[in-house]
Enzyme design. Structure first.
Site, PDB file in Angstrom:
ATOM      1  N   GLY A  25       0.858  -1.171  -0.002  1.00  0.00           N
ATOM      2  CA  GLY A  25      -0.184  -0.081  -0.031  1.00  0.00           C
ATOM      3  C   GLY A  25       0.642   1.415  -0.006  1.00  0.00           C
ATOM      4  O   GLY A  25       0.445   2.249   0.519  1.00  0.00           O
ATOM      5  N   SER A 180      -5.795   0.292  13.544  1.00  0.00           N
ATOM      6  CA  SER A 180      -6.609   1.483  13.638  1.00  0.00           C
ATOM      7  C   SER A 180      -7.214   1.624  14.851  1.00  0.00           C
ATOM      8  O   SER A 180      -7.365   0.600  15.640  1.00  0.00           O
ATOM      9  CB  SER A 180      -7.984   1.258  12.594  1.00  0.00           C
ATOM     10  OG  SER A 180      -8.958   2.293  12.827  1.00  0.00           O
ATOM     11  N   TYR A 193     -14.657  -3.274   8.454  1.00  0.00           N
ATOM     12  CA  TYR A 193     -13.469  -2.498   8.540  1.00  0.00           C
ATOM     13  C   TYR A 193     -13.099  -2.769   9.952  1.00  0.00           C
ATOM     14  O   TYR A 193     -11.749  -3.418  10.306  1.00  0.00           O
ATOM     15  CB  TYR A 193     -13.672  -1.182   8.162  1.00  0.00           C
ATOM     16  CG  TYR A 193     -12.217  -0.203   8.438  1.00  0.00           C
ATOM     17  CD1 TYR A 193     -11.409  -0.386   7.326  1.00  0.00           C
ATOM     18  CD2 TYR A 193     -12.019   0.457   9.327  1.00  0.00           C
ATOM     19  CE1 TYR A 193     -10.116   0.136   7.431  1.00  0.00           C
ATOM     20  CE2 TYR A 193     -10.973   1.165   9.447  1.00  0.00           C
ATOM     21  CZ  TYR A 193      -9.984   0.963   8.768  1.00  0.00           C
ATOM     22  OH  TYR A 193      -8.673   1.976   8.618  1.00  0.00           O
ATOM     23  N   LYS A 197      -9.614  -5.005  11.433  1.00  0.00           N
ATOM     24  CA  LYS A 197      -8.439  -4.134  12.168  1.00  0.00           C
ATOM     25  C   LYS A 197      -8.425  -4.871  13.515  1.00  0.00           C
ATOM     26  O   LYS A 197      -7.159  -4.646  13.942  1.00  0.00           O
ATOM     27  CB  LYS A 197      -8.930  -2.549  12.322  1.00  0.00           C
ATOM     28  CG  LYS A 197      -8.782  -2.001  10.913  1.00  0.00           C
ATOM     29  CD  LYS A 197      -7.513  -2.122  10.120  1.00  0.00           C
ATOM     30  CE  LYS A 197      -7.332  -1.447   8.937  1.00  0.00           C
ATOM     31  NZ  LYS A 197      -6.132  -1.394   8.283  1.00  0.00           N
ATOM     32  N   ILE A 226      -6.887  10.325  10.271  1.00  0.00           N
ATOM     33  CA  ILE A 226      -5.813  10.752   9.340  1.00  0.00           C
ATOM     34  C   ILE A 226      -5.960  11.407   7.951  1.00  0.00           C
ATOM     35  O   ILE A 226      -6.941  10.685   7.478  1.00  0.00           O
ATOM     36  CB  ILE A 226      -4.531   9.610   9.240  1.00  0.00           C
ATOM     37  CG1 ILE A 226      -4.271   8.827  10.510  1.00  0.00           C
ATOM     38  CG2 ILE A 226      -3.493  10.295   8.403  1.00  0.00           C
ATOM     39  CD1 ILE A 226      -3.679   9.901  11.463  1.00  0.00           C
TER      40      ILE A 226
HETATM   41  N1  LIG Z   1      -6.648   7.308   7.015  1.00  0.00           N
HETATM   42  C1  LIG Z   1      -6.882   7.174   8.104  1.00  0.00           C
HETATM   43  O1  LIG Z   1      -7.687   7.769   8.987  1.00  0.00           O
HETATM   44  C2  LIG Z   1      -6.755   5.800   8.727  1.00  0.00           C
HETATM   45  C3  LIG Z   1      -6.834   5.524   9.995  1.00  0.00           C
HETATM   46  C4  LIG Z   1      -6.577   4.188  10.641  1.00  0.00           C
HETATM   47  C5  LIG Z   1      -5.847   3.242   9.732  1.00  0.00           C
HETATM   48  N2  LIG Z   1      -5.666   3.518   8.319  1.00  0.00           N
HETATM   49  C6  LIG Z   1      -5.150   2.621   7.620  1.00  0.00           C
HETATM   50  O2  LIG Z   1      -3.935   2.802   7.121  1.00  0.00           O
HETATM   51  C7  LIG Z   1      -3.621   2.074   5.944  1.00  0.00           C
HETATM   52  C8  LIG Z   1      -3.489   3.066   4.723  1.00  0.00           C
HETATM   53  O3  LIG Z   1      -4.764   3.768   4.434  1.00  0.00           O
HETATM   54  P1  LIG Z   1      -4.600   5.321   4.052  1.00  0.00           P
HETATM   55  O4  LIG Z   1      -5.609   6.155   4.752  1.00  0.00           O
HETATM   56  O5  LIG Z   1      -3.097   5.558   3.887  1.00  0.00           O
HETATM   57  O6  LIG Z   1      -5.517   5.139   2.651  1.00  0.00           O
HETATM   58  P2  LIG Z   1      -4.770   5.517   1.123  1.00  0.00           P
HETATM   59  O7  LIG Z   1      -6.147   5.083   0.330  1.00  0.00           O
HETATM   60  O8  LIG Z   1      -4.327   6.571   0.852  1.00  0.00           O
HETATM   61  O9  LIG Z   1      -4.062   4.186   1.054  1.00  0.00           O
HETATM   62  C9  LIG Z   1      -4.125   2.630   1.018  1.00  0.00           C
HETATM   63  C10 LIG Z   1      -3.258   2.385  -0.117  1.00  0.00           C
HETATM   64  O10 LIG Z   1      -3.508   0.814  -0.071  1.00  0.00           O
HETATM   65  C11 LIG Z   1      -3.568   0.355  -1.461  1.00  0.00           C
HETATM   66  N3  LIG Z   1      -4.462  -0.947  -1.798  1.00  0.00           N
HETATM   67  C12 LIG Z   1      -5.843  -0.804  -1.546  1.00  0.00           C
HETATM   68  N4  LIG Z   1      -6.109  -2.206  -1.657  1.00  0.00           N
HETATM   69  C13 LIG Z   1      -4.962  -2.848  -2.064  1.00  0.00           C
HETATM   70  C14 LIG Z   1      -4.618  -4.262  -2.561  1.00  0.00           C
HETATM   71  N5  LIG Z   1      -5.715  -5.093  -2.764  1.00  0.00           N
HETATM   72  N6  LIG Z   1      -3.441  -4.671  -2.583  1.00  0.00           N
HETATM   73  C15 LIG Z   1      -2.378  -3.636  -2.575  1.00  0.00           C
HETATM   74  N7  LIG Z   1      -2.413  -2.357  -2.306  1.00  0.00           N
HETATM   75  C16 LIG Z   1      -4.008  -2.020  -1.997  1.00  0.00           C
HETATM   76  C17 LIG Z   1      -4.088   1.443  -2.407  1.00  0.00           C
HETATM   77  O11 LIG Z   1      -3.906   1.513  -3.549  1.00  0.00           O
HETATM   78  C18 LIG Z   1      -3.309   2.890  -1.630  1.00  0.00           C
HETATM   79  O12 LIG Z   1      -2.050   3.039  -2.246  1.00  0.00           O
HETATM   80  C19 LIG Z   1      -4.880   1.147   5.879  1.00  0.00           C
HETATM   81  O13 LIG Z   1      -4.972  -0.108   6.228  1.00  0.00           O
HETATM   82  C20 LIG Z   1      -6.126   2.013   6.638  1.00  0.00           C
HETATM   83  O14 LIG Z   1      -6.967   0.988   6.893  1.00  0.00           O
HETATM   84  C21 LIG Z   1      -6.018   4.808   7.911  1.00  0.00           C
END
Ligand SMILES: NC(=O)c1ccc[n+]([C@@H]2O[C@H](COP(=O)([O-])OP(=O)(O)OC[C@H]3O[C@@H](n4cnc5c(N)ncnc54)[C@H](O)[C@@H]3O)[C@@H](O)[C@H]2O)c1
Length: 288
Positions: A25, A180, A193, A197, A226
């Site tokens: 990711g 998360s 979700y 997590k 975030i």
């Molecule tokens: N943004 C928030 O508030 C937040 C909070 C808690 C946890 N998270 C977690 O952080 C992680 C990153 O999320 P983010 O907020 O940066 O979102 P984002 O959408 O910017 O990044 C997610 C990345 O994962 C990639 N991805 C999705 N499905 C995929 C797959 N099947 N194979 C490979 N890559 C894949 C996407 O293409 C993207 O680059 C996630 O696991 C999300 O659940 C985010």
């Protein structure tokens, strides 16, 4: 290299000098911020994602900081893809010291490169079915499975494949899963979700226990709200944003860079006695 030039390249401290990191990711958001932060501290990076153009942007950003980088199109939920990514890291850079599993989705149809469409769909869904009880009882099995496949099974597969390499090469590594606050608070995410997590968190503790004797540390990061494309849906609904931030003592959303700083701590020597832990960069949301 002079210190000025190092500072321009952003790696004055060299906390990860000579290390190799794999980031699933890594094309966007938190994953990309980890790639850039690790590169600033001297690591070479392998980026795995399904969004190739954004993945190549990450590669360019890492190379700009003076480090080597490689991109691989890899679906987090595929055992073969995970295997190939880790082998790629060995073939290109000689091994794996750090793994971050940042690949994730909030809903089955979430696409990181189409946040507006996702936000529109989520708002429509909430309008059509405003009752959370009904949203839960009518949750589609396909939605549940897709989210668990990417977030939970994807994390397992990456952790397995990377730790096999670390064990084979007798390398003490640091594995960082991205959970998360929703792992501990059901109200912080949709049902599939939050459950995915919570599974990531238990998987992290389990892996920490079994891999610890080999010197492999496994920790989680449980971010709060975030500013990434994943939370575009929240930012698009002012009422929802206000309601969520009311529970955040620092009164704002966090940045991907702030999560990457936590990942840097877990990746490097400063956290050498941490394993089976979850850090919460969440502005104080989680206080237990
Ligand atoms: N943004 C928030 O508030 C937040 C909070 C808690 C946890 N998270 C977690 O952080 C992680 C990153 O999320 P983010 O907020 O940066 O979102 P984002 O959408 O910017 O990044 C997610 C990345 O994962 C990639 N991805 C999705 N499905 C995929 C797959 N099947 N194979 C490979 N890559 C894949 C996407 O293409 C993207 O680059 C996630 O696991 C999300 O659940 C985010």
């Amino acid at each position: 290299m002079g210190r000025d030039r190092e500072q321009r390249q952003g790696r004055a401290n060299g906390l990860l000098e000579g290390k190799v990191a794999v980031v699933t990711g890594g094309a966007n958001g938190i994953g990309r911020a980890c790639c850039e932060r690790f590169a600033e501290e001297g690591a070479d990076v392998v980026v795995a994602d399904i969004l190739d153009e954004l993945g190549m942007d990450t590669i360019a950003a890492v190379e700009k900081k003076g480090r080597r980088a490689a991109y691989m199109h890899a679906d987090a939920s595929s055992p073969t893809d995970n295997e190939t990514v880790m082998q790629h890291a060995v073939d290109l850079f000689g091994g794996i010291d750090i793994l971050v599993t940042a690949a994730g989705i909030s809903t089955a149809d979430y696409r990181s490169d189409r946040p507006e469409a996702v936000a529109r769909k989520a708002a429509k869904h909430a309008r059509e079915q405003p009752d959370p009880m009904r949203r839960f009882t009518e949750l589609r099995l396909s939605e549940w499975q897709q989210v668990l496949d990417v977030n939970l099974t994807g994390t397992l597969l990456a952790v397995q494949a990377a730790s096999r390499v670390m064990l084979d090469l007798k390398r003490r590594g640091s594995i960082i899963t991205i959970a998360s606050i929703a792992a501990k608070h059901p109200e912080a995410g949709a049902p599939a979700y939050s459950v995915s997590k919570a599974g990531v968190w238990m998987l992290t503790k389990y892996a920490a226990r079994v891999l610890g004797p080999a010197g492999i540390r496994v920790n989680a990061i449980g971010p709060g709200f975030i500013e990434t494309n994943m939370t575009a849906v929240v930012r698009g609904l002012p009422d929802l944003e206000e309601r969520l931030l009311a529970n955040v003592p620092l009164g704002r959303m966090g940045t991907a860079r702030e999560v990457a700083d936590a990942a840097l701590f877990l990746a490097g020597q400063q956290s050498s006695y941490f394993t089976g832990e979850m850090l919460h960069p969440d502005g104080g949301f989680y206080t237990d």
